[in-house]
Design an enzyme around this catalytic site. Sequence first.
Site, PDB file in Angstrom:
ATOM      1  CG  ASP A  13      -1.906   1.187   1.218  1.00 37.21           C
ATOM      2  OD1 ASP A  13      -2.437   1.520   0.143  1.00 37.21           O
ATOM      3  OD2 ASP A  13      -2.129   1.795   2.273  1.00 37.21           O
ATOM      4  CE1 TYR A  45       2.386   5.670  -4.007  1.00 38.72           C
ATOM      5  CE2 TYR A  45       0.981   3.807  -4.584  1.00 38.72           C
ATOM      6  CZ  TYR A  45       2.219   4.310  -4.236  1.00 38.72           C
ATOM      7  OH  TYR A  45       3.282   3.459  -4.126  1.00 38.72           O
ATOM      8  CB  CYS A  77      -3.208   0.780  -2.692  1.00 40.89           C
ATOM      9  SG  CYS A  77      -3.227   2.509  -3.214  1.00 40.89           S
ATOM     10  CG  ASN A  78      -9.728   0.973  -3.313  1.00 40.82           C
ATOM     11  OD1 ASN A  78     -10.616   0.339  -3.846  1.00 40.82           O
ATOM     12  ND2 ASN A  78      -9.505   0.909  -2.010  1.00 40.82           N
ATOM     13  CB  CYS A 191      -9.271   5.120   0.005  1.00 37.78           C
ATOM     14  SG  CYS A 191      -7.601   5.435   0.637  1.00 37.78           S
ATOM     15  CB  THR A 192      -6.966   0.082   1.862  1.00 34.87           C
ATOM     16  OG1 THR A 192      -5.787   0.743   1.393  1.00 34.87           O
ATOM     17  CG2 THR A 192      -7.441  -0.929   0.834  1.00 34.87           C
TER      18      THR A 192
END
Length: 266
Positions: A13, A45, A77-78, A191-192
């Site tokens: 991530d 990100y 991670c989306n 989103c994680t």
Amino acid sequence: MNIPASSPILLFDSGVGGLSVFAELNRLLPKAPVIYAADLAGLPYGNKTEAQIAARVTGLLGRMAERYKPRLICIACNTASTIALGMVRDVLEVPIVGTVPAIKPAASLTKTGVIGLLGTEATIRQHYVDNLEAEFASDKKLLRLAAPELVEAAEGKLRGRPVDMKVIEDAAEKLRAMPGGDEIDTLVLACTHFPLLGRELHEVFGEEVNLLHGAGGIARQIARLVEGQTFDRTAGRRAVMTGDPDDFRQLTKVLKVYGIDHIEQF
């Protein structure tokens, strides 16, 4: 293929968000060796271009795969998944599990037909999300909001800093100000990082609003892919991180709660 018992599952991530997946994986596969990899030097990100994210994620995972020889990589991670998943699968000869917004279960769960989606700027503009909406929620109303401030809030929370509730209140106000926003009964956390703020999100959005994220489903998919494999985690569970060692030393206490007893710089 003969996979060494000590070969780890690598969870990747941009920061601490993937710990929401790590917790579920630890519950399902308590004996599996796992490396948690956080690209703190690249965080966040969500405000980067697609080209920047694709190059960074692919390059990092290539080097990590070479060094740690994982049996499986999960991009927890989306943002990274919606942009770089295909490219990573093309270049690495190891099973890759990605993270996708939980739009399909949200469409089944909503009673009002109005779904909110919180993500990073990069995630919510992806065609991947458009396709999920078209396939699973074409008869629903999906209201998307970029909430990058929540990533910072989650990172701060796990470093022991108080959560600025105004950040969450602002996100709620923006979603509810959209046409139909006052009927949101289901909120997709795309989103994680965001599940780490579950208590605060419930406080602002209300306990009656369902919060959906993909951590459980991701962990179950990993468990299916490694079913029947042998595990040896005598080396313990560790985290590898890019960036400033002083920064990730702040995470030592919370990582121990997750069973991670060793941190090293990558």
